[in-house]
Write a protein that holds these residues in place. Structure first.
Motif: not given
Length: 184
Positions: A109-132
């Motif tokens: 999703l990051k690779a195909k979304t040139e303008q970037g992605v805004l995530v606003g979900a705290p539990k999801l963000a914790a998982s995404l942060e764990e993966w860097g």
């Protein structure tokens, strides 16, 4: 490749409680601008359902405050990706379910979304942060001590070093902080 930016409102004690904040025109305008700068939104199911239950009606309410209505209309028009194992039907306009293994799906999703992605979900963000996977952070700290509720990034396996890029003070006393992950 677009950046994955985590954005959220928190209280001074780091609590995440959408009922404990200053939801004025200035704050809605700030988040609308952040959303306009991104190519898509990303939510976990819980956050998506909170948004789905409130904002479509505001987008159509001609009596809604200007900033809330503009935010709602922009959110309705924006592509919204949702991570959910329990739900597959998303009738809200421009909503797409994230399919496949999460880490790979978000990287794609990051690779195909040139303008970037805004995530606003705290539990999801914790998982995404764990993966860097999170590149930037837009945190608005409200001058409120909540004393209850979940906090950001609970259970993270190791500390992360961030670089402060900018701050913005709102009339309400809330502070918007913009961080980027430090290299290395």
């Amino acid at each position: 490749m677009g950046l994955l930016t985590f954005g959220l409102n928190v209280t001074l004690d780091g609590c995440i409680d959408h009922t404990q904040g200053i939801a004025d025109d200035e704050l809605h305008d700030y988040w609308r601008e952040r959303m306009e700068q991104s190519g898509a939104m990303l939510f976990g199911r819980n956050t998506y359902e909170l948004m789905e239950g409130a904002w479509p009606a505001v987008a159509r309410d001609e009596n809604a405050p200007r900033a809330m209505r503009e935010w709602a209309q922009k959110l309705e028009a924006k592509v919204k990706y949702v991570v959910s194992n329990s739900r597959s039907d998303f009738p809200w306009q421009n909503t797409v379910r994230v399919e496949g293994e999460l880490r790979e799906a978000i990287s794609a999703l990051k690779a195909k979304t040139e303008q970037g992605v805004l995530v606003g979900a705290p539990k999801l963000a914790a998982s995404l942060e764990e993966w860097g996977l999170i590149d930037e952070y837009r945190i608005v700290v409200h001058p409120i001590i909540s004393g209850h509720g979940p906090t950001l990034f609970q259970g993270l396996s190791s500390p992360r070093q961030l670089e402060l890029l900018s701050t913005q003070r709102f009339k309400s006393g809330a502070q918007a902080l913009h961080f980027r992950r430090k290299a290395g």
